[in-house]
Design an enzyme around this catalytic site. Structure first.
Site, mmCIF file in Angstrom:
data_model
loop_
_atom_site.group_PDB
_atom_site.id
_atom_site.type_symbol
_atom_site.label_atom_id
_atom_site.label_comp_id
_atom_site.label_asym_id
_atom_site.label_seq_id
_atom_site.Cartn_x
_atom_site.Cartn_y
_atom_site.Cartn_z
ATOM 1 N N CYS A 1 -18.647 -45.356 27.603
ATOM 2 C CA CYS A 1 -18.251 -45.819 26.255
ATOM 3 C C CYS A 1 -17.017 -45.104 25.724
ATOM 4 O O CYS A 1 -16.409 -45.553 24.747
ATOM 5 C CB CYS A 1 -19.406 -45.648 25.286
ATOM 6 S SG CYS A 1 -20.913 -46.447 25.846
ATOM 7 N N HIS B 1 -16.985 -45.883 18.176
ATOM 8 C CA HIS B 1 -17.716 -46.675 19.166
ATOM 9 C C HIS B 1 -18.994 -47.181 18.508
ATOM 10 O O HIS B 1 -19.675 -46.447 17.787
ATOM 11 C CB HIS B 1 -18.035 -45.809 20.381
ATOM 12 C CG HIS B 1 -19.045 -46.425 21.284
ATOM 13 N ND1 HIS B 1 -18.933 -47.731 21.718
ATOM 14 C CD2 HIS B 1 -20.212 -45.945 21.816
ATOM 15 C CE1 HIS B 1 -19.976 -48.013 22.483
ATOM 16 N NE2 HIS B 1 -20.760 -46.954 22.549
ATOM 17 N N ASN C 1 -23.653 -53.087 21.324
ATOM 18 C CA ASN C 1 -22.895 -52.031 21.988
ATOM 19 C C ASN C 1 -22.137 -52.640 23.176
ATOM 20 O O ASN C 1 -22.758 -53.035 24.165
ATOM 21 C CB ASN C 1 -23.864 -50.939 22.448
ATOM 22 C CG ASN C 1 -23.182 -49.774 23.139
ATOM 23 O OD1 ASN C 1 -22.008 -49.862 23.501
ATOM 24 N ND2 ASN C 1 -23.906 -48.696 23.331
HETATM 25 O O1 UT7 Z 1 -23.205 -46.149 23.930
HETATM 26 C C1 UT7 Z 1 -23.634 -45.007 24.645
HETATM 27 C C2 UT7 Z 1 -24.361 -44.110 23.804
HETATM 28 N N1 UT7 Z 1 -25.626 -44.705 23.419
HETATM 29 C C3 UT7 Z 1 -26.260 -44.150 22.451
HETATM 30 O O2 UT7 Z 1 -25.773 -43.199 21.922
HETATM 31 C C4 UT7 Z 1 -27.630 -44.666 22.088
HETATM 32 C C5 UT7 Z 1 -28.370 -43.576 21.348
HETATM 33 N N2 UT7 Z 1 -29.751 -43.868 21.017
HETATM 34 C C6 UT7 Z 1 -30.142 -44.802 20.130
HETATM 35 O O3 UT7 Z 1 -29.352 -45.543 19.622
HETATM 36 C C7 UT7 Z 1 -31.593 -44.820 19.739
HETATM 37 O O4 UT7 Z 1 -32.238 -43.691 20.268
HETATM 38 C C8 UT7 Z 1 -32.333 -46.092 20.191
HETATM 39 C C9 UT7 Z 1 -31.897 -47.287 19.375
HETATM 40 C C10 UT7 Z 1 -32.107 -46.353 21.659
HETATM 41 C C11 UT7 Z 1 -33.846 -45.931 19.975
HETATM 42 O O5 UT7 Z 1 -34.112 -45.633 18.597
HETATM 43 P P1 UT7 Z 1 -35.064 -44.421 18.207
HETATM 44 O O6 UT7 Z 1 -35.201 -44.467 16.756
HETATM 45 O O7 UT7 Z 1 -34.496 -43.187 18.825
HETATM 46 O O8 UT7 Z 1 -36.413 -44.849 18.862
HETATM 47 P P2 UT7 Z 1 -37.263 -44.079 19.962
HETATM 48 O O9 UT7 Z 1 -36.583 -44.130 21.289
HETATM 49 O O10 UT7 Z 1 -37.686 -42.747 19.440
HETATM 50 O O11 UT7 Z 1 -38.549 -44.987 19.998
HETATM 51 C C12 UT7 Z 1 -39.435 -45.059 18.895
HETATM 52 C C13 UT7 Z 1 -40.490 -46.104 19.221
HETATM 53 C C14 UT7 Z 1 -41.109 -45.919 20.582
HETATM 54 O O12 UT7 Z 1 -42.473 -46.263 20.512
HETATM 55 P P3 UT7 Z 1 -43.617 -45.143 20.417
HETATM 56 O O13 UT7 Z 1 -43.453 -44.326 21.677
HETATM 57 O O14 UT7 Z 1 -43.328 -44.374 19.179
HETATM 58 O O15 UT7 Z 1 -44.862 -45.937 20.372
HETATM 59 C C15 UT7 Z 1 -40.393 -46.922 21.435
HETATM 60 O O16 UT7 Z 1 -41.151 -47.352 22.536
HETATM 61 O O17 UT7 Z 1 -39.874 -47.395 19.228
HETATM 62 C C16 UT7 Z 1 -40.193 -48.049 20.443
HETATM 63 N N3 UT7 Z 1 -39.123 -48.955 20.792
HETATM 64 C C17 UT7 Z 1 -39.099 -50.225 20.375
HETATM 65 N N4 UT7 Z 1 -39.904 -50.929 19.579
HETATM 66 C C18 UT7 Z 1 -39.591 -52.200 19.339
HETATM 67 C C19 UT7 Z 1 -38.035 -48.724 21.569
HETATM 68 N N5 UT7 Z 1 -37.296 -49.836 21.662
HETATM 69 C C20 UT7 Z 1 -37.928 -50.774 20.932
HETATM 70 C C21 UT7 Z 1 -37.644 -52.117 20.639
HETATM 71 N N6 UT7 Z 1 -38.495 -52.778 19.831
HETATM 72 N N7 UT7 Z 1 -36.554 -52.761 21.132
#
Ligand code: UT7
Length: 355
Positions: free
Chosen positions: A120, A260, A290
């Site tokens: 990215c 980004h 993204n």
């Molecule tokens: O471009 C390159 C750089 N990329 C980035 O910098 C991305 C950085 N990360 C992020 O943007 C975020 O971490 C995400 C959007 C990927 C995830 O958001 P988050 O608030 O960090 O969620 P999380 O990974 O802590 O997940 C929280 C919960 C989990 O469920 P449990 O374990 O709490 O039951 C995930 O399984 O949300 C769940 N989850 C979803 N739920 C519904 C993860 N993806 C989804 C989804 N829909 N699509």
């Protein structure tokens, strides 16, 4: 990178272009594919929809359209290009480079064509290279493209990643300018120890493609999102501060900040830490998701064509991506030195001379 030295000529963007495929995938579309909801995606990422390439479109096809639009704005042709740089994680093929493929399609016979692989942050790395080769006089005209077809390497059974990414291309043309104009500073960084936060495990020399790698879904993106989130906010803030320092500016001096587009919450956290007014921040993640190395040049082109970038506008670009890589640049929008003029002339209102 060091600040600008006296006598070295500057490099400025004189044309921009972008292209996104027609097909739109909305959050609602994902509700029937994985266990997710429009509400979750909207609240956790800011994304409402993203564009997906047609089966017969390769990355080079997206890049080609963006490139032609940027060349047209710069009033240059393919014959003018000295260096053709493509920032991408999703080239058409492992070999040859995407840049060589674009070169062939564009007919840019004179150009040295090569890819930059910094995920990215690729567009920012490419801008640093473009500034370098123009500054030393190795090149007069650089075409820099950020293009991605992340839909090709996203696992549409993995809700952690599939909702995030989209396809698209953005391109810029760079030309020489006065030393105190154009790209004023570049601050790029990487930390390979963080490599497994965002990876495609198979398909390289470590795990060549096999029935097993396909069965293991090893050719798709794997991401440790939460960990990436934290380092992204910190890395983006630090690199933009460093680029501002090198340019002798403060965050409030920037008229536009183009980050980004990985996550609305990452962008907002960075903005708060830097104290940049919200109205100076460019965000279009809701429409494109993204698009990795394409997100900054796509956003820039939209701003330029909407008339929000004028001579003198001070712009900060900032990104974080796999590798891990991160970086920022600070530019002052200006006009190029006319053809044939000495490299270090004051620019003033000199227009780019049409061919
Ligand atoms: O471009 C390159 C750089 N990329 C980035 O910098 C991305 C950085 N990360 C992020 O943007 C975020 O971490 C995400 C959007 C990927 C995830 O958001 P988050 O608030 O960090 O969620 P999380 O990974 O802590 O997940 C929280 C919960 C989990 O469920 P449990 O374990 O709490 O039951 C995930 O399984 O949300 C769940 N989850 C979803 N739920 C519904 C993860 N993806 C989804 C989804 N829909 N699509």
């Amino acid at each position: 990178m060091s600040p600008r030295h006296e006598g070295v000529r500057g490099a400025t963007i004189t044309g921009t272009g972008m292209y996104v495929p027609d097909r739109v995938l909305t959050n609602a579309d994902f509700e029937s594919m994985v266990e997710t909801s429009d509400e979750w995606i909207r609240e956790r990422t800011g994304i409402l929809e993203r564009r997906i390439s047609a089966p017969d479109q390769a990355s080079s096809d997206l890049a080609l359209i963006a490139a032609k639009r940027a060349l047209e704005m710069a009033r240059l042709t393919e014959a003018d290009i000295d260096h053709l740089i493509v920032a991408t994680t999703t080239p058409d093929r492992v070999l040859p480079s995407c840049a060589c493929t674009v070169q062939a399609k564009l007919g840019a016979k004179r150009a040295a064509a090569y890819d930059v692989f910094a995920a990215c942050t690729g567009f920012i790395y490419g801008l640093g290279i473009a500034r370098g080769v123009i500054g030393t006089g190795d090149a007069d005209t650089v075409l820099l493209i950020g293009v991605e077809q992340l839909s090709r390497i996203v696992d549409y059974t993995d809700r952690n990643t599939c909702v995030l990414f989209g396809d698209g291309a953005g391109a810029v043309v760079l030309r020489p300018c006065a030393p105190e104009e154009g790209v004023l500073s570049v601050s790029i960084h990487s930390d390979g120890v963080l490599g497994d936060l965002l990876e495609v495990p198979a398909g390289g020399s470590l795990l060549p493609a096999s029935h097993q790698t396909v069965e293991d879904r090893g050719h798709f993106i794997k991401m440790r999102g939460k960990e990436l989130f934290k380092v992204a906010v910190r890395g983006m803030e630090e690199s933009l501060r460093r680029a501002l320092d090198l340019a002798g500016m403060e965050p409030q001096d920037l008229d536009l900040v183009i980050p980004h587009q990985a996550n609305q919450r990452i962008i907002e956290a960075m903005r708060e830490r830097l104290g940049v007014p919200r109205e100076r921040l460019v965000v279009n993640i809701e429409r494109f998701g993204n698009t990795s190395s394409a997100s900054i040049p796509i956003s820039l082109d939209e701003e330029v064509r909407a008339g929000r970038v004028k001579p003198g506008t001070r712009i900060g670009f900032v990104a974080f991506g796999g590798g891990a890589t991160w970086g920022a640049t600070v530019s002052r929008w200006t006009l190029a030195v006319p053809r044939g003029a000495p490299a270090a002339v004051a620019v003033g209102a000199a227009p780019e001379v049409a061919r």
